[in-house]
Write an enzyme that holds these catalytic residues in place. Structure first.
Site, mmCIF file in Angstrom:
data_model
loop_
_atom_site.group_PDB
_atom_site.id
_atom_site.type_symbol
_atom_site.label_atom_id
_atom_site.label_comp_id
_atom_site.label_asym_id
_atom_site.label_seq_id
_atom_site.Cartn_x
_atom_site.Cartn_y
_atom_site.Cartn_z
ATOM 1 N N TYR A 286 5.319 50.787 -50.005
ATOM 2 C CA TYR A 286 6.602 50.333 -49.437
ATOM 3 C C TYR A 286 6.397 49.191 -48.442
ATOM 4 O O TYR A 286 7.219 48.278 -48.362
ATOM 5 C CB TYR A 286 7.369 51.513 -48.821
ATOM 6 N N GLN B 7 21.719 50.360 -57.439
ATOM 7 C CA GLN B 7 20.543 51.238 -57.370
ATOM 8 C C GLN B 7 19.451 50.570 -56.532
ATOM 9 O O GLN B 7 18.438 51.180 -56.235
ATOM 10 C CB GLN B 7 19.996 51.485 -58.779
ATOM 11 N N ASN B 8 19.672 49.302 -56.186
ATOM 12 C CA ASN B 8 18.621 48.547 -55.518
ATOM 13 C C ASN B 8 18.541 48.894 -54.036
ATOM 14 O O ASN B 8 19.553 49.174 -53.391
ATOM 15 C CB ASN B 8 18.857 47.044 -55.684
ATOM 16 N N ASP C 4 16.862 46.710 -51.960
ATOM 17 C CA ASP C 4 16.320 45.479 -51.372
ATOM 18 C C ASP C 4 17.265 44.769 -50.403
ATOM 19 O O ASP C 4 16.860 43.837 -49.696
ATOM 20 C CB ASP C 4 15.867 44.506 -52.480
ATOM 21 N N HIS D 197 20.661 54.588 -53.969
ATOM 22 C CA HIS D 197 19.246 54.985 -53.830
ATOM 23 C C HIS D 197 18.677 54.623 -52.459
ATOM 24 O O HIS D 197 17.466 54.581 -52.293
ATOM 25 C CB HIS D 197 18.397 54.370 -54.948
ATOM 26 N N CYS E 235 8.095 58.566 -35.449
ATOM 27 C CA CYS E 235 9.417 58.520 -34.818
ATOM 28 C C CYS E 235 9.257 58.352 -33.303
ATOM 29 O O CYS E 235 8.457 59.058 -32.682
ATOM 30 C CB CYS E 235 10.126 59.836 -35.140
ATOM 31 N N SER F 289 17.792 49.434 -66.649
ATOM 32 C CA SER F 289 17.328 50.036 -67.905
ATOM 33 C C SER F 289 18.175 51.244 -68.289
ATOM 34 O O SER F 289 18.040 51.768 -69.388
ATOM 35 C CB SER F 289 15.863 50.473 -67.767
ATOM 36 N N ASN G 158 22.082 42.077 -69.591
ATOM 37 C CA ASN G 158 20.663 42.420 -69.493
ATOM 38 C C ASN G 158 19.855 41.481 -70.375
ATOM 39 O O ASN G 158 20.339 41.012 -71.409
ATOM 40 C CB ASN G 158 20.451 43.875 -69.957
#
Ligand code: BJW
Ligand code: ZN
Length: 244
Positions: free
Chosen positions: A68, A103-104, A106, A121, A149, A191, A215
């Protein structure tokens, strides 16, 4: 350049009182971000289904954070592309009758100027404490491989949805409602492999919406949609917009 399919898509979008959009990793590909599946997928040599899990994080949090952190560092230099920008223009035209479900993780839709984005997501720009569950925005800073944290010293995790985890319920409920209520549903750069997001396509179709897929390739969804537009979303979406 226009095609009969593009004109037909423009007719469907124009006729729609309510428009919903689902985006996936493909819409960010032209910004330079890797997609998850197929050649050049994200996690060299391993399937995302094997690493984006709570089990993988419990087993080796440093390895998951390395993944990540590399993606977070990559975000510093990427910019929204004409596909993201075209969706901002659609939101401007339609106002509250437009819903963007992504769903991204970013943040590129927001960077382009989309205001109302349902991130089903989660977001790679946020972290969440595994102990006290507090969330915080950490959009740009470099995090360690075991970030903790500031309140309780618990281990932080990316605030994203891994396989086997529930989607954020309030956001998911809003996404489902918008799709149940739309006249036209644009499915862009996904997809359609991952559920429950892919199930929105059937939700839209079953309630009578016209479903249009944009797509590069054929997908699991292609045979269930009214119209498939084949090509890069960063080209097709601006062309579609020009025809409206
Ligand atoms: C272009 C382009 C260009 C390229 N222009 N196009 C059977 C067994 C086990 C589990 C399940 C099962 N059936 C269903 C499940 C549940 C599971 C699931 O779906 N598993 C699948 C493997 C089948 N789902 C879940 O677990 C979800 N939770 C859930 O269901 O909760 C209920 C539950 C609770 C408890 C137990 C069980 C259920 C959660 C799913 C979370 C997905 N998370 C990820 C990672 C997010 C964080 C991160 O980014 O790291 O989300 S996985 C990854 O896939 C990411 C994406 O959002 C998601 C979808 O991928 P996407 O966007 O479609 O990308 P690609 O790469 O697949 O496709 C790109 C497309 O773009 C391609 O088609 C290209 O052709 C196209 N393209 N360039 C246009 N320029
Ligand atoms: Zn904490």
């Amino acid at each position: 350049m226009t095609s009969p399919d593009l004109n037909q898509a423009a007719d469907m979008v124009r006729a729609a009182g309510r428009l919903a959009v689902l985006t996936g990793a493909g819409i960010s590909a032209e910004s330079g971000l890797a997609t998850f599946r197929g050649a050049g997928g994200l996690w060299a040599g391993q399937r995302i289904e094997d690493v984006a899990t709570p089990q993988a994080f419990a087993r080796d949090p440093q390895q998951v954070w390395r993944f990540y952190n590399a993606r977070r560092a990559g975000l510093a230099t990427v910019r929204p592309n004409p596909g993201h920008v075209a969706l901002v223009a659609l939101e401007d035209r339609l106002g509250p009758s437009f819903t963007l479900v992504t769903q991204n993780v970013d943040g590129l839709h927001q960077a382009a100027g989309s205001r109302n984005v349902l991130e089903i997501h989660g977001s790679i720009r946020r972290v969440r404490c595994t102990a006290c569950h507090a969330r915080s925005e950490r959009p740009t800073e470099t995090l360690s491989e075991m970030p903790t944290c500031t309140t309780c010293q618990g281990l932080l995790r990316p605030d994203v949805v891994w396989f086997g985890e529930m989607l954020p319920l309030d956001i998911w409920a809003r996404a489902e409602l918008a799709v149940q209520d739309c006249d036209c549903f644009l499915v862009i750069g996904t997809s359609a492999f991952v559920y429950p997001a892919a199930g929105l396509i059937m939700t839209a179709r079953d309630q009578g919406a016209r479903v249009i897929e944009i797509n590069l390739d054929e997908t699991d969804a292609s045979r269930r949609v009214a119209l498939s537009l084949r090509g890069p979303s960063g080209v097709i979406l601006p062309e579609l917009l020009r025809l409206l």
